[in-house]
Design a protein around this motif. Structure first.
Motif, PDB file in Angstrom:
ATOM      1  N   GLY A   5      45.346  31.803  55.242  1.00  0.00           N
ATOM      2  CA  GLY A   5      44.218  31.380  56.060  1.00  0.00           C
ATOM      3  C   GLY A   5      43.274  32.480  56.469  1.00  0.00           C
ATOM      4  N   ILE A   6      43.592  33.719  56.105  1.00  0.00           N
ATOM      5  CA  ILE A   6      42.768  34.844  56.553  1.00  0.00           C
ATOM      6  C   ILE A   6      42.113  35.488  55.333  1.00  0.00           C
ATOM      7  N   PRO A   7      40.799  35.725  55.401  1.00  0.00           N
ATOM      8  CA  PRO A   7      40.105  36.260  54.235  1.00  0.00           C
ATOM      9  C   PRO A   7      40.706  37.579  53.764  1.00  0.00           C
ATOM     10  N   GLY A   8      40.841  37.706  52.482  1.00  0.00           N
ATOM     11  CA  GLY A   8      41.402  38.927  51.908  1.00  0.00           C
ATOM     12  C   GLY A   8      41.019  39.018  50.455  1.00  0.00           C
ATOM     13  N   GLY A   9      41.823  39.724  49.692  1.00  0.00           N
ATOM     14  CA  GLY A   9      41.505  39.907  48.283  1.00  0.00           C
ATOM     15  C   GLY A   9      42.709  39.637  47.409  1.00  0.00           C
ATOM     16  N   LEU A  10      42.496  39.857  46.116  1.00  0.00           N
ATOM     17  CA  LEU A  10      43.568  39.588  45.162  1.00  0.00           C
ATOM     18  C   LEU A  10      44.730  40.565  45.310  1.00  0.00           C
ATOM     19  N   ASN A  11      44.467  41.695  45.976  1.00  0.00           N
ATOM     20  CA  ASN A  11      45.515  42.699  46.135  1.00  0.00           C
ATOM     21  C   ASN A  11      46.068  42.770  47.548  1.00  0.00           C
ATOM     22  N   THR A  12      45.655  41.860  48.402  1.00  0.00           N
ATOM     23  CA  THR A  12      46.071  41.956  49.799  1.00  0.00           C
ATOM     24  C   THR A  12      47.586  41.926  49.943  1.00  0.00           C
ATOM     25  N   VAL A  13      48.214  41.069  49.191  1.00  0.00           N
ATOM     26  CA  VAL A  13      49.681  41.095  49.166  1.00  0.00           C
ATOM     27  C   VAL A  13      50.124  41.302  47.720  1.00  0.00           C
ATOM     28  N   ALA A  14      51.326  41.819  47.569  1.00  0.00           N
ATOM     29  CA  ALA A  14      51.860  42.057  46.237  1.00  0.00           C
ATOM     30  C   ALA A  14      52.118  40.713  45.553  1.00  0.00           C
ATOM     31  N   PRO A  15      51.941  40.636  44.228  1.00  0.00           N
ATOM     32  CA  PRO A  15      52.184  39.378  43.520  1.00  0.00           C
ATOM     33  C   PRO A  15      53.588  38.834  43.774  1.00  0.00           C
ATOM     34  N   GLU A  16      54.549  39.730  43.958  1.00  0.00           N
ATOM     35  CA  GLU A  16      55.937  39.309  44.170  1.00  0.00           C
ATOM     36  C   GLU A  16      56.096  38.581  45.498  1.00  0.00           C
ATOM     37  N   ASP A  17      55.144  38.750  46.387  1.00  0.00           N
ATOM     38  CA  ASP A  17      55.268  38.240  47.735  1.00  0.00           C
ATOM     39  C   ASP A  17      54.556  36.904  47.920  1.00  0.00           C
ATOM     40  N   ILE A  18      54.184  36.300  46.816  1.00  0.00           N
ATOM     41  CA  ILE A  18      53.366  35.091  46.897  1.00  0.00           C
ATOM     42  C   ILE A  18      54.217  33.860  46.564  1.00  0.00           C
ATOM     43  N   GLU A  19      54.079  32.859  47.399  1.00  0.00           N
ATOM     44  CA  GLU A  19      54.832  31.625  47.223  1.00  0.00           C
ATOM     45  C   GLU A  19      54.057  30.635  46.366  1.00  0.00           C
ATOM     46  N   SER A  20      52.777  30.518  46.655  1.00  0.00           N
ATOM     47  CA  SER A  20      51.973  29.571  45.883  1.00  0.00           C
ATOM     48  C   SER A  20      50.521  29.997  45.893  1.00  0.00           C
ATOM     49  N   VAL A  21      49.832  29.563  44.867  1.00  0.00           N
ATOM     50  CA  VAL A  21      48.395  29.793  44.772  1.00  0.00           C
ATOM     51  C   VAL A  21      47.748  28.436  44.587  1.00  0.00           C
ATOM     52  N   ASP A  22      46.874  28.088  45.518  1.00  0.00           N
ATOM     53  CA  ASP A  22      46.188  26.803  45.443  1.00  0.00           C
ATOM     54  C   ASP A  22      44.700  27.069  45.272  1.00  0.00           C
ATOM     55  N   VAL A  23      44.095  26.312  44.407  1.00  0.00           N
ATOM     56  CA  VAL A  23      42.687  26.548  44.117  1.00  0.00           C
ATOM     57  C   VAL A  23      41.897  25.297  44.457  1.00  0.00           C
TER      58      VAL A  23
ATOM     59  N   THR B 109      54.615  42.067  33.934  1.00  0.00           N
ATOM     60  CA  THR B 109      53.661  42.945  34.597  1.00  0.00           C
ATOM     61  C   THR B 109      52.447  42.138  35.004  1.00  0.00           C
ATOM     62  N   VAL B 110      52.258  42.022  36.292  1.00  0.00           N
ATOM     63  CA  VAL B 110      51.148  41.233  36.791  1.00  0.00           C
ATOM     64  C   VAL B 110      50.263  42.127  37.641  1.00  0.00           C
ATOM     65  N   ARG B 111      48.993  42.156  37.296  1.00  0.00           N
ATOM     66  CA  ARG B 111      48.050  43.069  37.916  1.00  0.00           C
ATOM     67  C   ARG B 111      47.759  42.689  39.365  1.00  0.00           C
ATOM     68  N   ASP B 112      47.489  41.421  39.591  1.00  0.00           N
ATOM     69  CA  ASP B 112      47.146  40.982  40.935  1.00  0.00           C
ATOM     70  C   ASP B 112      47.403  39.482  41.052  1.00  0.00           C
ATOM     71  N   ALA B 113      47.059  38.928  42.204  1.00  0.00           N
ATOM     72  CA  ALA B 113      47.365  37.522  42.454  1.00  0.00           C
ATOM     73  C   ALA B 113      46.755  36.600  41.415  1.00  0.00           C
ATOM     74  N   ALA B 114      45.582  36.964  40.915  1.00  0.00           N
ATOM     75  CA  ALA B 114      44.922  36.069  39.969  1.00  0.00           C
ATOM     76  C   ALA B 114      45.696  35.972  38.664  1.00  0.00           C
ATOM     77  N   GLN B 115      46.265  37.095  38.248  1.00  0.00           N
ATOM     78  CA  GLN B 115      46.952  37.080  36.959  1.00  0.00           C
ATOM     79  C   GLN B 115      48.211  36.198  36.995  1.00  0.00           C
ATOM     80  N   LEU B 116      48.715  35.935  38.191  1.00  0.00           N
ATOM     81  CA  LEU B 116      49.865  35.042  38.321  1.00  0.00           C
ATOM     82  C   LEU B 116      49.575  33.657  37.765  1.00  0.00           C
TER      83      LEU B 116
END
Lengths: 528, 996
Positions: free
Chosen positions: B195-213, B145-152
Motif C-alpha cells: 500500500g505504500i509507494p515504492g519501486g521494483l527493488n524496494t523489497v527483495a524478490p524472495e520477500d514477495i508473496e504476490s504481485v497483483d496488477v 536469478t531474478v533481477r527485481d519484482a517485475a521479473q518475477l
C-alpha cells in the motif's frame, strides 16, 4: 460501558481524521530553487543581470554549434567542412551548406533565426518591464532603453541579412502570432531604430565593451547602408560613408599595430574592436572555433586541455589568392607541420590540398588559426569575437568610395589597412586606384579530386573583384564572406571547390520549417 | 479418469501454507508404520473423488491416489499428516492421529474463485472481481536469478511487457502496460508495496508473496493521478496463520556471459587487409579488446526469512543480501535489504496494529556511477569495439597505451583509472491501526515515512584520459541527495450481506508529500590523485570558477478523497463504482483538483440455472468496466511564474561578467491533469474443473490533455517550447491468458500458461483550443555523432514507434547507398535531402507472446519460460556504426567488408533503412530444474530444494544485433538498439533453499 468505549474511540478516530483533513488539503506549491516573480522586486543593482540575457544569446548564435559563423562561412568560398576520417558527415548538412542545397529543414538558418529572436524577445520583455516600472530606474533610463533597442536592431540586422522577410515585433505584451514584414520593411525598421536611439547611446568606448554604444550603432548602420542595394534595391553609399566617417572622426578607435592582436585571447584590450561578442572560458563559454577546426592530434601543439574534433578548413582556391608576403595568411590559417609543445616532434602536418567534400584525410586543408589558442586552452576559448572593428569601418568607407567613383581615396584607405600585413615588404602594402578596378584573383571553378580546377570561371569578370579579395584577406574567418560574395555578385554565379551555382534566391535562407509550422502568418521565401 | 498419484501438485505451495497450520516436528525417531485406509468425497455433492493425490507430509516418497470409488490405502508412520490435493478442490491436511479408517471431504476449490485478489485499498475474492486484474502468487513466480519484482512475473501477465534491456548489474527491468500513454509524463506503473509507494527493488524478490496488477481504468481509478500506467501491488510475505515458527534460508550463485559477442576484425585480419592494400595501421600486436574489458562474473544471493509468534502477536523478519557482478570489469553492486513486520491484535481482534520497517542499503564500488552504468560502460564498450586490434593495452614501461584520435581512448584505462563509490540508503517505516468497532465496519489509519538518501563520490586519476587530454590533473566530485516522503491514509470500510445481497462501501482520504534536496560539488587540478573524492578542497578548479557546485530543493503535495461501492446479487450480478478526487501542488491554482470516476459490472454466467447442466464448465464471467485516471506533471514548478539567475545566460556588462536573470519557462498557469479514459471488456472462464482456465480482455484507452512541450513562436513567447495540455492518444488492445493442466498423473504434473497481447497505438492530435499545431508531428530518437539525425517521427493520426529514415534500395557501383526519394525515384545518397526521409517500420511489437511451463515429476520440478515478440523492427546501431569499412581509424565488424549488391560499402556512416531489421524473436528464456530432497535428511528440516537455472538461454531470431530484447521499448524511440550499451547477458544459476 463497553459500547461507550467504542463510541469514544470512534469519535477520537474521526476527530483525528478530521484534523488531518483540515491540515492536509493545502496544495500551495513551495518554491525553493527558483525566484518567484511575485516575491521578487528587482533593484537597480540587478540591472546588469536583467540586461545580460539580451547579449548572452549572441554567444551561441555567433560561434555555437552550427551557428552564424558556419552559416556565413560554409555558404561562401573560403571555408568548408568536408567529411573527415572519423566519419563526420552528419547527414550531409555541411555538404548542403557548401552546395547551397539546403532546405527549410536546414538547422544552421533555423539556429540563427531562433537565437536572433531570443535576443529580440528578451529585449522586448525588459523594455516592457522598464516602461511598466517593474524595474525601478532612477537615472539612465533613456540610455538603457536605447541600448536595448540597439541590440534588438542588431538582431534584426542579422535576420534582415539572412532571412529577409521576418516579423517585426516590438510589443512584448502582444501575444498574437506576429505578422511577417518584407525585407524592405525590416530594413527601414532597423535603420529607423538605430538613428533614433543613437543620441541616447553611450559615447564611452571603454566602459561599454561588449555592449552596444553609439559607435557600434554607427558602424552597424554603415554596414547596413553598404548592403542597402542588396536589401532594398536602392544603394546608400553616401550614407555608409557618412556613418563610417563619424566613427573615424570620433577618434575612439584605431587599427591595432599587429593584425593578430585583434584576435588574441586578450583581445578585449584591442583598440580596434568596436562591437565584440565577448567569450570567456569560464563565464562566457561557446567559442569553439578551435575545437571544430583542429584535428585531435593538434591537442599537444599548444598544448590544449581538450581534444579537438577536426572538421572545417580553408578552400585551397581561396588560399591561392593570397600574396605570399601577406602576413595575414599565416595569421589566419594554421599551415604545415605542427609540433608537440614539449618534445618538438611533429604530430601532424596540414596541407593546403583538400580532395573533395566527401572524402578527406585528417591532414587535408589549412585550419582556422585566426583566434589564437592560449596555452592550456579548454574547449572554450577566451578570445572575443570582433563583430565590428575599425578596419570594417575603413573598408566600408573605401568600398563605398570606390563604388561612387572615388577610387583613389579608396585605394589610400585600403593601403592603410594593408600596411601591417606587409611589414616585411612595405611596398606591397600600397594599392592603387587601378588595382581596385581589377577583377578578383580567385580562380573560380569546380575543383577535381586531384586539386585541379575544372569548369574554370576565374575572377577577372568580377567588378571591383580586387576589393572583394581585399575584404577576403582582411576578414577571412570572421563570418563576413557570404555577405560580401552576395554584394559583389559572386554568390549566385560562381563555382568554387565542390560548389556549383544554385538559384539566385539562395541569397536568402529559407524561413525555417519549424517556424512556418508554429506561425501560420509566415510565408516561405521565394525559391523554396 | 486419473490414476492414483503419489505426488501432489505444487508441493512448494502446500509446504508453504501447511507449515502454518501444523507444528509437528518433521522427523522423530523412526516410528512404527501402520496401514490406514479411507475414502475421499466431494463436500459439495458427497460424490467420491477418484485420482486425489495423497501424500504423507514431510515425506514425498510415501503417497498414493484414490481409485475410481475415491478409496485409498496407505502405509504411514505414526503421527502422520496427510496432504490431499485434487485439481479443482482445496488442498487439505489431515492429522491421522490414531485413526485407521478415514472419510475425508474435499471442498471445491474453484481455485480462481476463492482466491483472494489484492485491489486498491483492500482485497476481493477473484470471483467478485469485475475489472481486469492479474494476480500472480509466489508459487507461480519465475524462479532462479531474478533481477527485481517485475521479473518475477515476466511473461505471466498478458499486456504487461517486461524486458531486460541492459546486462548491467545496477539496472532494472523495463516495464510497460498497455502501450505508451504519456508524452512528457511517465507511462510507468504505480508500484505499491503493502500500500505504500515504492519501486521494483524496494523489497527483495524472495520477500514477495504476490504481485497483483491493476490493468484497466476501472481497477486503477481509485489511485487517481498516479495510475495511468497501471498499478502493481506488491504484497510482502507475512505471518498470516494463527501461529507459525519457521526459518527459511535460500541462496544462489550465478555466472554470466555476454548474450552474443560481436565478431570484430582481429589483429591478423588487419595485417591481411594491409596486404590487400587497405590502409590500416599495424602496431604489431593482437589484442582482443572485448576480452580485455570483460570479466567472468560470479554473483551470489542469500535470503533468510523467519516467521514467529501466535495468533495475537506475530512477526515476520527477513534479511536479503545480494552481491552481483557484471560482465564488465569493476562493475557490480551489492544490496542489503532487511524487513521486520510486526502484528499485534487486541480486544478479540477488534483492534489490529501493524508496524513494518524496511531498511535497504545499496552499495557500489567500481569504476563508474551505478546510475550511469549503461552510458559509462557503453562508452567503454564502444572504445573496445573500435580500438585497433593490433595495438596493445600497455606500453613496455607499464603505462597505458594511448593514442590521439577522435573520441578514441584506451578502454581498459578508463576502467582502471576511474573510481566510484555510491551508497543508497532507504528506511521505510509504516504503521497501521485497524479498528472494527462493530461487525462489518472497520477503520484503518495507515501512516508511513520513507526516507532515502544517496551519497556518491567519483574520481579519476592522473593516468586517466581526463588528465591526458584535458590536463585536469585528477578529478573528483561528491554528490548527495535526500528524499523524504510522507503518506497518510485513512479508510473506512463497511461490508454487509442480507439475503442474496452483499455490498461493501469504502471511503477514504489520502495525503502524500515529498521533499527532495540535493547538493553536488566537483573539483579537479589536484596535487595528488590519492585523495579520491575525500578532500575536494585540495583541488584548484573550483576556486578558479571552472568546476561546478550545485544544490536544489523541491517539494510536492498530493491530496485525495476516494470512495468505492461494490454490490453483488446472489454472487451472480456484480457491480463496482469508485471515485477519487485528487489535488496536486504541481498544477496551477485553477486546475489543482481533478475527479477520477470508475464503474464496472460483471455477470457470472456459470451461476445461472441454465448453465447447471453443463458440467464441464467451471466458470464463465463476463466483465465490463470504465475508468478515468490521470498523469501528473513530472517536474515541479511548471505552473509558476519564476526566474533564475543563470551563469550560462550571463554577459559582459559594465566591464565585468554578470549572470543573467532569465524567466524559468513560458508561464502556463492553466496546466492541468492528463486524463486517461479506459473501457475494458473481458471474460473469465474455467472448464473441466478449471484444468482449462483463463481470461480474454479487450481494452480501449484514450488519453486526453496530454502534457506536451508545444513548439511556440518566439516572440510572442519567451522560449521555443511551452508545456501545455494538448493532444490525445489512443491505445487499443487484446489480452489473452490461458492456463492449462495438460497432464496430471500420479508422478507427473504439467502446468502450462499462455499469454498473448496486442496493442494498437495512435496519436490522435497534438492541439488544443488555444494552440493549433501546424506541425502535426514531432521527432524522437537520435543517432548520436557522427550521424547526428533523429531516428523516429511521431505523427498525428499515426501509430507511435515508426522510424523516419532515408529508405535505402541498394548500393551503386561506387559503394554508395541508393535511396528512394520523396517522388519514389532512386537517387544517390549524395543528392538526398531531409525531405526524402520516409516512414519505415515500427519499433513496437504488434504481438507479444509468453508460454510458461512447469512440470513436476516425482521430486523433480522443471520450469521453462519462453516468450517472444513479433511484428516489429529494430534499428541496429551496431550495424549502422560498425558495418561500414569507410573509416579505417576505427575497428569494425568482420561483416563490414561483406558486399551489398556486390559492392563493398564505400560511403560515410549514415542512417538508412538498411539498418532497420526485423526484430521478431522467440526466446527460451528461463529453464529451471529443481530437486526436492527427501525430508528426513537433516533433523528438523522441513523442506529442502536444490536447483539449477539458465536465463536468456536461447534466442531464435533473424536479428543480427546482440539481443533483440536488449533494446529500449518505452518512450518515442522504441526499437533502438543503441551503439553504446551494457550488453545483455546469459546467466547460469545454481541454488538451494531449506526450511526449518
Amino acid at each position: 460501558m463497553k459500547n461507550k468505549n467504542i463510541k469514544h474511540t470512534v469519535l477520537a478516530t474521526l476527530l483525528l481524521a478530521g484534523a488531518t483533513f483540515y491540515s492536509c488539503t493545502d496544495l500551495k506549491e513551495e518554491v525553493y530553487s527558483e525566484v518567484l516573480a511575485s516575491n521578487y522586486q528587482p533593484t537597480e543593482k540587478d540591472l546588469p543581470a536583467i540586461v545580460a540575457p539580451v547579449y548572452s544569446s549572441l554567444r551561441s548564435l555567433m560561434l555555437g554549434w552550427q551557428g552564424y559563423f558556419d552559416l556565413q562561412e560554409e555558404a561562401a568560398d573560403a571555408i568548408i567542412t568536408p567529411v573527415r576520417p572519423n566519419g563526420w558527415d552528419d547527414g550531409g548538412t555541411y555538404r548542403r551548406m557548401h552546395q547551397h542545397t539546403w532546405t527549410s529543414l536546414q538547422w544552421q538558418p533555423e539556429n540563427a533565426w531562433q537565437s536572433s529572436f531570443r535576443s529580440i524577445t528578451t529585449a522586448n520583455r525588459v523594455l516592457s518591464q522598464i516602461s511598466d516600472g517593474d524595474i525601478p530606474l532612477t537615472t539612465g533610463k533613456e540610455q538603457i532603453e536605447a541600448e536595448l533597442r540597439a541590440v534588438r536592431a542588431f538582431a534584426y540586422y542579422l535576420l534582415l541579412d539572412n532571412h529577409g522577410n521576418v516579423p517585426i515585433v516590438t510589443d512584448f505584451k502582444d501575444v498574437n502570432l506576429p505578422k511577417q514584414s518584407t525585407r524592405k520593411e525590416v530594413y527601414d525598421f532597423v535603420v529607423k531604430e538605430l538613428l533614433e536611439v543613437m543620441p541616447n547611446l553611450s559615447e564611452n568606448a571603454s566602459t561599454t565593451y561588449g555592449q552596444m554604444n553609439r559607435w557600434g550603432a554607427k558602424a552597424l548602420l554603415a554596414k547596413i547602408y553598404l548592403n542597402a542595394e542588396v536589401y532594398t534595391g536602392t544603394p546608400q553609399w553616401e550614407n555608409a560613408i557618412a556613418q563610417a566617417d563619424e566613427v573615424i572622426k570620433s577618434g575612439k578607435y584605431m587599427l591595432d599595430a599587429n593584425y593578430s592582436d585583434v584576435f588574441t585571447w586578450t583581445n578585449f584590450n584591442s583598440k580596434e574592436i568596436i562591437f565584440a561578442i565577448p567569450y570567456d572560458e569560464i563565464y562566457g563559454t561557446g567559442n569553439q572555433i578551435h575545437m571544430k577546426t583542429l584535428d585531435p592530434l593538434s591537442r599537444t601543439v599548444y598544448p590544449m586541455n581538450a581534444g579537438p574534433w577536426g572538421g572545417n578548413c580553408a578552400v585551397p582556391q581561396f588560399i591561392d589568392t593570397y600574396d605570399a608576403e601577406d602576413s595575414r595568411l599565416a595569421d589566419t590559417w594554421i599551415m604545415g607541420p605542427q609540433k608537440n609543445a614539449t618534445t618538438g616532434a611533429v604530430v601532424i602536418t596540414y596541407n593546403k590540398s583538400v580532395p573533395s567534400m566527401e572524402k578527406t584525410s585528417s591532414t587535408d586543408g589549412f585550419r582556422i588559426g585566426k583566434y589564437k589558442i592560449k596555452p592550456n586552452a579548454t574547449g572554450s576559448l577566451d578570445n572575443d569575437f570582433p563583430f565590428l572593428r575599425y578596419a570594417d569601418v575603413l573598408m566600408i568607407k573605401a568600398e563605398a568610395l570606390l563604388r561612387t567613383g572615388k577610387a583613389a581615396e579608396a585605394a589610400t584607405i585600403v593601403s592603410d589597412v594593408r600596411k601591417r600585413a606587409f611589414k616585411t615588404n612595405a611596398a606591397k602594402a600600397t594599392v592603387t586606384a587601378a588595382d581596385l578596378a581589377k577583377g578578383s584573383r580567385y580562380n573560380y571553378g569546380y575543383q577535381a579530386v586531384d586539386g585541379s580546377v575544372t569548369e574554370r570561371q576565374g575572377g577577372d569578370d568580377i567588378k571591383f573583384g580586387r576589393m572583394l579579395d581585399e575584404l577576403g584577406w582582411e576578414f577571412a574567418a570572421e563570418a563576413h564572406r557570404r555577405q560580401d560574395l552576395i554584394r559583389f555578385g559572386v554568390y549566385e554565379k560562381k563555382k568554387w571547390f565542390n560548389h556549383r551555382p544554385q538559384a539566385a534566391q539562395r541569397a536568402l535562407f529559407p524561413i525555417p520549417q519549424a517556424e512556418l509550422d508554429k506561425n501560420t502568418n509566415l510565408k516561405q521565401n521565394p525559391g523554396y | 479418469m486419473n490414476k492414483l498419484s503419489r505426488f501432489i501438485r505444487e508441493v512448494s505451495c502446500a509446504l508453504l501454507f501447511s507449515f502454518a497450520l501444523i507444528l509437528l516436528p518433521a522427523t522423530k525417531a523412526k516410528a512404527a508404520e501402520r496401514q490406514i485406509s479411507g475414502q475421499v468425497l466431494s463436500a459439495e455433492d458427497k460424490a467420491p473423488l477418484p485420482g486425489v493425490t495423497i501424500i504423507v507430509k514431510g515425506n514425498n516418497s510415501v503417497g498414493t491416489a484414490t481409485d475410481t470409488e475415491g478409496k485409498f490405502k496407505l502405509t504411514v508412520p505414526d503421527e502422520a499428516t496427510l496432504i490431499l490435493s485434487y485439481i479443482g478442490y482445496t488442498s487439505q491436511e489431515i492429522v491421522v492421529g490414531n485413526q485407521s479408517e478415514l472419510t475425508i471431504e474435499l471442498a471445491p476449490d474453484q481455485k480462481q474463485l476463492s482466491e483472494v485478489v489484492v485491489i486498491g485499498y483492500g482485497t476481493q475474492k477473484k470471483g467478485d472481481v469485475t475489472s481486469s486484474v492479474a494476480s500472480i502468487k509466489r508459487e507461480d513466480f519465475i524462479k532462479g536469478t531474478v533481477r527485481d519484482a517485475a521479473q518475477l512475473v515476466q511473461g505471466k501477465v498478458a499486456g504487461l511487457r517486461i524486458t531486460t534491456p541492459s546486462g548491467s548489474p545496477t539496472s532494472n527491468t523495463q516495464i510497460n502496460l498497455r502501450g505508451i500513454n504519456s508524452i512528457n509524463g511517465t507511462s510507468d506503473p504505480l508500484i505499491l508495496i503493502d500500500g505504500i509507494p515504492g519501486g521494483l527493488n524496494t523489497v527483495a524478490p524472495e520477500d514477495i508473496e504476490s504481485v497483483d496488477v491493476l490493468k484497466d481504468g476501472s481497477a486503477a481509478a481509485i489511485y487517481g493521478t498516479r495510475a495511468t500506467g497501471g498499478v502493481i501491488l506488491i504484497t510482502t510475505r507475512k505471518n498470516r496463520g494463527t501461529s507459525k515458527s519457521t526459518i527459511e534460508y535460500s541462496n544462489y550463485v550465478n555466472v554470466q556471459t555476454i548474450a552474443s559477442r560481436p565478431q570484430l576484425l582481429t589483429g591478423d585480419d588487419y595485417r591481411q587487409k594491409i596486404k590487400e592494400g587497405i590502409d590500416y595501421t599495424d602496431y604489431g600486436g593482437n589484442t582482443d579488446w572485448l576480452s580485455e574489458i570483460m570479466q567472468k562474473p560470479v554473483s551470489h544471493n542469500h535470503n533468510l526469512t523467519f516467521f514467529g509468534g501466535n495468533s495475537t502477536t506475530n512477526f515476520t523478519g527477513s534479511v536479503n543480501y545480494r552481491n552481483w557482478e557484471g560482465i564488465f570489469l569493476r562493475s557490480g553492486q551489492s544490496r542489503f535489504t532487511g524487513r521486520a513486520d510486526l502484528n499485534h491484535s487486541m480486544f478479540n481482534h477488534k483492534l489490529k496494529t501493524n508496524l513494518q520497517l524496511i531498511n535497504r542499503i545499496t552499495s557500489t564500488n567500481g569504476a563508474v556511477s551505478p546510475a550511469d552504468n549503461d552510458a559509462a560502460y557503453g562508452y567503454i564498450y564502444r572504445q573496445a569495439m573500435i580500438r585497433n586490434p593490433t595495438d596493445r593495452v600497455k606500453t613496455e614501461t607499464g603505462a597505458w597505451q594511448e593514442r590521439d584520435g577522435y573520441f578514441y581512448e584506451n578502454p581498459v584505462s578508463r576502467i582502471y583509472e576511474s573510481n566510484y563509490a555510491a551508497k543508497f540508503k532507504e528506511m521505510r517505516m509504516s504503521g497501521s491501526i485497524d479498528y472494527a468497532p462493530i461487525n462489518d465496519l472497520n477503520f484503518k489509519l495507515l501512516v508511513s515515512n520513507v526516507q532515502n538518501s544517496t551519497l556518491d563520490g567519483g574520481s579519476t586519476t592522473f593516468n586517466h584520459t581526463n588528465t591526458r587530454l584535458s590536463n585536469q590533473n585528477a578529478t573528483a566530485f561528491r554528490s548527495t541527495n535526500a528524499d523524504n516522503q510522507n503518506l497518510l491514509e485513512f479508510t473506512g470500510n463497511y461490508a454487509k450481506s442480507f439475503g442474496k445481497h452483499r455490498f461493501t462501501l469504502l471511503g477514504g482520504y489520502s495525503w502524500q508529500d515529498a521533499t527532495y534536496e540535493e547538493f553536488s560539488a566537483s573539483n579537479w587540478d589536484f596535487p595528488t590523485d590519492s585523495y579520491d573524492w575525500n578532500n575536494l578542497g585540495a583541488g584548484g578548479a573550483l576556486q578558479k570558477g571552472q568546476a561546478a557546485m550545485a544544490s536544489s530543493k523541491n517539494k510536492w503535495q498530493l491530496a485525495g478523497f476516494f470512495g468505492r461501492l461494490t454490490y453483488s446479487f446472489n454472487e451472480k450480478y456484480l457491480f463496482m463504482a469508485s471515485v477519487r478526487r485528487e489535488g496536486s501542488s504541481r498544477f496551477g491554482v485553477n486546475n489543482q483538483w481533478g475527479t477520477f470516476p470508475a464503474a464496472s459490472v460483471g455477470w457470472r454466467l456459470s451461476k445461472e440455472k441454465f448453465m447447471e447442466g453443463l458440467t464441464g464448465v467451471s466458470e464463465i464471467k463476463l466483465r465490463a468496466g470504465f475508468g478515468v485516471t490521470g498523469t501528473i506533471a513530472n517536474s515541479p514548478y511548471l505552473s509558476q511564474i519564476s526566474y533564475n539567475f543563470d551563469r550560462n545566460e550571463g554577459a559582459f556588462i559594465g566591464g565585468k561578467w554578470v549572470p543573467g536573470f532569465v524567466p524559468a519557462r513560458n508561464f502556463n498557469p492553466n496546466l492541468r491533469w492528463e486524463k486517461k479514459e479506459e473501457v475494458n471488456a473481458g471474460i473469465d472462464f474455467g472448464f473441466m474443473k478449471n484444468r482449462i482456465s483463463g481470461s480474454v480482455d479487450f481494452y480501449s484507452r484514450k488519453v486526453k490533455d496530454l502534457l506536451y512541450d508545444f513548439p511556440v513562436p518566439v516572440p510572442p513567447y519567451l522560449t521555443n517550447i511551452m508545456q501545455i495540455n494538448a493532444g490525445t492518444m489512443k491505445n487499443q488492445g487484446l489480452e489473452v491468458l490461458l492456463n492449462l493442466v495438460p497432464v496430471q498423473t500420479a508422478n507427473l504434473q504439467w502446468n502450462s500458461g499462455f499469454t498473448y497481447s496486442t496493442n494498437r497505438n495512435k496519436l490522435v492530435s497534438l492541439s488544443n483550443d488555444q494552440f493549433e499545431a501546424a506541425n502535426d508531428f514531432f521527432d524522437a530518437g537520435y543517432t548520436g555523432e557522427p550521424i547526428q539525425v533523429s531516428t523516429h517521427r511521431v505523427k498525428v493520426g499515426e501509430p507511435i514507434g515508426r522510424f523516419f529514415v532515408w529508405k535505402s534500395v541498394g548500393v551503386d557501383e561506387k559503394g554508395a547507398w541508393l535511396i528512394e526519394n520523396k517522388d519514389g525515384e532512386v537517387i544517390p545518397i549524395a543528392n538526398a535531402t531531409p525531405e526524402d526521409r520516409q516512414y519505415y517500420g515500427n519499433g513496437i511489437p504488434k504481438h507479444i507472446l509468453g508460454w510458461n511451463n512447469s512440470v513436476r515429476f516425482k521430486s523433480f520440478d522443471l520450469a521453462v519460460n519462453m516468450r517472444g515478440a513479433f511484428g516489429y523492427d529494430i534499428l541496429n546501431f551496431q550495424s549502422m556504426f560498425y558495418n561500414n569499412p569507410r573509416n579505417k581509424a576505427y575497428n569494425m565488424l568482420k561483416t563490414a567488408y561483406d558486399p551489398i549488391d556486390g559492392k563493398v560499402l564505400n560511403t560515410d556512416l549514415v542512417y538508412v533503412s538498411n539498418y532497420i531489421e526485423n526484430g521478431n524473436y522467440w526466446k527460451i528464456d528461463n529453464v529451471t530444474l529443481g530437486y526436492t530432497l527427501p525430508v528426513n535428511l537433516v533433523k528438523g528440516m522441513k523442506n529442502a530444494r536444490i536447483f539449477v537455472s539458465g536465463l536468456n538461454l536461447i534466442t531464435l531470431t533473424k536479428y543480427s544485433g546482440v539481443d533483440p530484447e536488449g533494446v529500449v521499448m518505452t518512450g518515442f524511440a522504441p526499437g533502438s538498439d543503441q551503439r553504446d550499451k551494457y550488453p545483455t547477458t546469459r546467466t547460469f544459476t545454481a541454488g538451494l533453499s531449506v526450511t526449518f
